[in-house]
Design a protein around this motif. Sequence first.
Motif, PDB file in Angstrom:
ATOM      1  N   LYS A 183       6.499  -5.869   9.522  1.00  8.45           N
ATOM      2  CA  LYS A 183       5.462  -5.087  10.220  1.00  8.45           C
ATOM      3  C   LYS A 183       4.972  -5.843  11.435  1.00  8.45           C
ATOM      4  O   LYS A 183       4.887  -5.289  12.529  1.00  8.45           O
ATOM      5  N   GLU A 184       4.650  -7.114  11.256  1.00 13.44           N
ATOM      6  CA  GLU A 184       4.163  -7.930  12.381  1.00 13.44           C
ATOM      7  C   GLU A 184       5.239  -8.065  13.458  1.00 13.44           C
ATOM      8  O   GLU A 184       4.950  -7.945  14.652  1.00 13.44           O
ATOM      9  N   CYS A 194       5.271  -7.189   5.256  1.00 11.48           N
ATOM     10  CA  CYS A 194       4.249  -7.658   6.207  1.00 11.48           C
ATOM     11  C   CYS A 194       4.859  -8.424   7.381  1.00 11.48           C
ATOM     12  O   CYS A 194       4.432  -8.250   8.524  1.00 11.48           O
ATOM     13  N   LYS A 221      -5.635  -9.526   9.085  1.00 12.75           N
ATOM     14  CA  LYS A 221      -4.242  -9.526   8.614  1.00 12.75           C
ATOM     15  C   LYS A 221      -4.193  -9.587   7.084  1.00 12.75           C
ATOM     16  O   LYS A 221      -3.361  -8.917   6.457  1.00 12.75           O
ATOM     17  N   LYS A 253      -2.687  -6.736   4.494  1.00 12.70           N
ATOM     18  CA  LYS A 253      -1.729  -7.116   3.452  1.00 12.70           C
ATOM     19  C   LYS A 253      -2.203  -6.648   2.074  1.00 12.70           C
ATOM     20  O   LYS A 253      -1.415  -6.118   1.291  1.00 12.70           O
TER      21      LYS A 253
END
Length: 181
Positions: free
Chosen positions: A154-155, A151, A128, A132
């Motif tokens: 996105k997650e 981010c 992760k 990033k």
Amino acid sequence: MNEKRALLIDTALALFYTKGINSVGINEILKTSGIAKKTLYGHFEGKEALVLAALKQRHENFITWLEAEISEAESDQEVIKRLFDALGSWFNSKEPSLGDFRGCFFINTAAEFSDKDSDISHYCREHKEEVKRLIKNKLTSQSPLLLDAICILKEGAITTAYVTGKGSEVTSKCIKILSAY
């Protein structure tokens, strides 16, 4: 890489991503791959080592794919659009290098391992962080808030797309939310 080792990793990754790590035993991996147990243990100490090898392979596949998807972006808005368009394509299982969409292998794996200090949990976090960094390096803005927003969205998009099956709808909303930046 040794051909049999590669086959074991490919098989394990496909099975783990499709069924979950705790649902797949070594015997299923051996049966599917056609590799002998002795050969497996000649390459890996145990299932955890095989899980780590599968995570590393998925990481390399994902980073290579993501980098190619956003590499030509020349503005922050273009990074955002390319990122979420690429995710939408993946959510609809249209990214052959990533396979049919089953959510994030790293989120799924981390959820199956309760020990946050395990090598597997550490590797999921490292993945992760590298994703990033890749996004950060493409942005012209140095705003940590923009990077965090991208981010986190996105997650959330990955998880929401998997749970609801509405990947295209999710990614278009993320692009709209981030268009204010």
